[in-house]
Design a protein around this motif. Structure first.
Motif, mmCIF file in Angstrom:
data_model
loop_
_atom_site.group_PDB
_atom_site.id
_atom_site.type_symbol
_atom_site.label_atom_id
_atom_site.label_comp_id
_atom_site.label_asym_id
_atom_site.label_seq_id
_atom_site.Cartn_x
_atom_site.Cartn_y
_atom_site.Cartn_z
ATOM 1 N N ASP A 97 26.233 17.701 -0.688
ATOM 2 C CA ASP A 97 27.397 18.602 -0.777
ATOM 3 C C ASP A 97 26.987 20.077 -0.782
ATOM 4 O O ASP A 97 27.769 20.939 -0.409
ATOM 5 N N SER A 98 25.777 20.380 -1.247
ATOM 6 C CA SER A 98 25.302 21.764 -1.399
ATOM 7 C C SER A 98 26.335 22.654 -2.077
ATOM 8 O O SER A 98 26.675 23.726 -1.576
ATOM 9 N N ILE A 99 26.832 22.187 -3.176
ATOM 10 C CA ILE A 99 27.858 22.936 -3.908
ATOM 11 C C ILE A 99 27.194 23.871 -4.904
ATOM 12 O O ILE A 99 26.201 23.512 -5.529
ATOM 13 N N THR A 100 27.731 25.072 -5.026
ATOM 14 C CA THR A 100 27.311 25.966 -6.097
ATOM 15 C C THR A 100 28.503 26.159 -7.022
ATOM 16 O O THR A 100 29.635 26.319 -6.545
ATOM 17 N N ILE A 101 28.244 26.126 -8.304
ATOM 18 C CA ILE A 101 29.315 26.423 -9.250
ATOM 19 C C ILE A 101 28.918 27.671 -10.019
ATOM 20 O O ILE A 101 27.814 27.750 -10.571
ATOM 21 N N ALA A 117 35.979 15.822 -9.230
ATOM 22 C CA ALA A 117 37.138 16.677 -8.954
ATOM 23 C C ALA A 117 37.027 17.307 -7.572
ATOM 24 O O ALA A 117 37.949 17.217 -6.753
ATOM 25 N N LEU A 118 35.864 17.916 -7.292
ATOM 26 C CA LEU A 118 35.738 18.668 -6.041
ATOM 27 C C LEU A 118 35.759 17.771 -4.815
ATOM 28 O O LEU A 118 36.277 18.141 -3.768
ATOM 29 N N SER A 119 35.206 16.551 -4.959
ATOM 30 C CA SER A 119 35.189 15.693 -3.776
ATOM 31 C C SER A 119 36.582 15.140 -3.488
ATOM 32 O O SER A 119 36.841 14.644 -2.394
#
Lengths: 338, 230
Positions: free
Chosen positions: B52-56, B196-198
């Motif tokens: 996902d390479s997600i940054t929070i 949540a994000l997915s």
């Protein structure tokens, strides 16, 4: 054991009862309705009202320290806009809106032309945080105040300790705004049987009661509701009013009914300041009403006014001007000894 | 003078109450997470190491009206507001005065601020607008702030920004979370942001700054991301 509790409680109530006494800054005629603002959670005191007044006039609330609340809300014009170019509207309303007069706010249940603000205490946040207005955050403003010599002292006087936080800042500004009660116009004297209307004003008063007072309800001259008074939408601004907040098409082009107190001095008129004098306003009500589904009922039937009627109506509206209000020292730029 | 008298009065009253019930401090811990990873943001942002390479970069939310239930009975409740902020460790643990003899198998709380509080004017503590969880141009608390970046977002810096709130129907974003728990002195709750994000279509939905239908939907997704891990 039980007895001690009762005694203690009584004692406690007695202390609370003393706090009930209100500051001298909030007085209104006995025939007015009760204010809507809940004073219990923000009891007026001389010190807090004064601190609010200092804040109202202090550009410390803006990022570049150039603009204070008074820059857009000037006492000379009943705390409405003196310099139209200043007010760029509130955030999502950039360039759209005209700063209303700040009068008898304790009787409003919502604020801004579209009611975007639900409590007077939260009002100051909007201009303070708007990038096109004061461009500040309340947290940073509180920090700046902590580093002055004057504010810790004023907060100490008002609260008994010098802590500065958002709640205190907002409540004090609110106290000052609550103190802005306009009730010394000729109209008020007539209502209290201390003066008489001229014949012309009296005729205007009758026309007003017939055509206008359903929305501009006496004695505050607003019914505190949102109405569509038939103004054509300004195509470039496309400001749909209350519907922005509710997303409900029934609220299309509805705006908060403004008070007409001090109306003669608080031009330009309407949410976008489109009219610069009262003749234009009356011409709108007689000839300019645009019909739409949300048009207010009282305006479905045309308002008919002769030129003489208009003069009489304007004569009546001028009895709502309150020179005490616009010259009152307690409302003006605070001069104090440090 | 009046202040001193009032203090004495308060102290005596507290002492009276204190002497009659045994107060016990229990801890409720919140662990923002991304799948199995914990998301603590105090020192730096969180970077997921999956596809996902997600940054929070920011995650904070209000919790209010915490209740404990045993089967169908409410056995304990409090009416405070807590701002939980993944950037500030100390906010991730809240102490609750739960007496030792209270039994429960469920915890229930609100994610956000109720409508009455939303119209009640300026307040202090966690509700102080200084905390940055209050909208300025239109009155109302922001219940949840979740910000970060995802390659799916075709925005500047691939950023997504969810400021969820709104207290008017039909856009009331207040959600109730109910979770089964085992009685403990240290209750741990996890919020799985991956879950949540997915479930959000980040390509289409990546900026929410006002009360709206989407804000309601995403609030629901965040509420569903709360879990206990036994």
């Amino acid at each position: 054991m039980k007895k001690t509790i009762v005694v203690l409680l009584l004692f406690g109530f007695a202390i609370c009862a003393f706090k009930e006494i209100r500051g001298i800054y909030f007085r209104y005629p006995s025939y007015w309705p009760k204010p809507i603002y809940n004073f219990n959670k923000n009891q007026l005191t001389t010190e807090k009202t004064f601190l609010g007044r200092v804040l109202f006039y202090d550009p410390i609330l803006s990022k570049d320290s150039n603009i204070s609340c008074a820059s857009c809300h000037s006492q000379h014009t009943a705390f409405s806009q003196i310099n139209h170019s200043y007010s760029k509207g509130i955030n999502h309303q950039i360039g759209k809106r005209n700063a209303p007069a700040l009068i008898n706010l304790a009787w409003n249940s919502s604020f801004m032309w579209d009611g975007a603000v639900n409590n007077l205490e939260m009002q100051a946040l909007a201009p303070m945080s708007n990038p096109t207005e004061m461009n500040e955050t309340i947290g940073h403003v509180a920090d700046k105040m902590k580093h002055t010599t004057i504010y810790p002292k004023l907060f100490y006087k008002a609260f008994g300790d010098s802590a500065i936080n958002g709640e205190r800042v907002l409540k004090c500004i609110t106290q000052f705004m609550l103190s802005l009660v306009s009730c010394h116009s000729k109209y008020d004297s007539v209502m209290e049987k201390q003066a008489k209307f001229t014949q012309q004003e009296e005729r205007g008063y009758l026309l007003f009661k017939k055509n206008c007072s359903s929305c501009h309800k006496e004695p505050l001259f607003t019914n505190d509701k949102f109405e569509n008074d038939g103004l054509p939408i300004n195509k470039t601004l496309n400001d749909v009013g209350r519907m922005l907040i509710t997303h409900d098409s029934a609220n299309y082009l509805q705006f908060r009914v403004p008070t007409l107190r001090n109306i003669q001095i608080s031009y330009p008129y309407m949410h976008d300041g489109r009219f610069s004098n009262l003749v234009q306003v009356l011409n709108h009500y007689t000839k300019g009403i645009v019909r739409s589904n949300s048009l207010a009922k009282p305006l479905l039937k045309p308002i008919l006014l002769t030129n003489n009627d208009k003069k009489n109506l304007i004569a009546f509206l001028s009895t709502l001007s309150d020179t005490t209000f616009i010259t009152e020292k307690q409302y003006s730029f605070p001069v104090f000894v440090n | 003078m009046m202040r001193i008298v009032k203090m004495i009065f308060l102290i005596m009253l507290l002492w009276l109450i204190g002497s009659e019930t045994v107060m016990a401090q229990k801890v409720l811990e919140f662990h923002p997470s991304y799948g199995k990873d914990l998301v603590y943001l105090a020192d730096s942002s969180y970077q997921s190491n999956d596809e996902d390479s997600i940054t929070i970069t920011q995650f904070r939310f209000y919790i209010s009206d915490i209740e404990l239930w045993n089967d169908k009975n409410k056995t304990w409740e409090e009416h405070n507001f807590h701002l939980i902020n993944a950037n500030e460790y100390q906010t991730l643990r809240i102490s609750l005065a739960i007496p030792d003899d209270i039994v429960y198998d469920k915890i229930k709380f609100k994610l956000g601020i109720d409508s009455l509080t939303n119209v009640s004017g300026a307040m202090g503590g966690d509700l102080d607008p200084m905390k940055g969880m209050y909208w300025t141009w239109q009155s109302g608390y922001i219940n949840v702030k979740l910000e970060g970046n995802s390659p799916l977002c075709k925005t500047r810096n691939n950023a997504f920004e969810f400021h969820l709130g709104g207290y008017h129907t039909p856009f009331n974003c207040l959600k109730t979370v109910t979770l089964p728990i085992i009685k403990s002195d240290n209750i741990k709750l996890y919020i799985d942001l991956k879950k949540a994000l997915s479930s959000i279509n980040l390509k289409m939905t990546n900026q929410i700054m006002t009360p709206s239908k989407l804000a309601v939907d995403i609030s629901e997704k965040i509420a569903k991301a709360f879990e206990t891990r036994l």
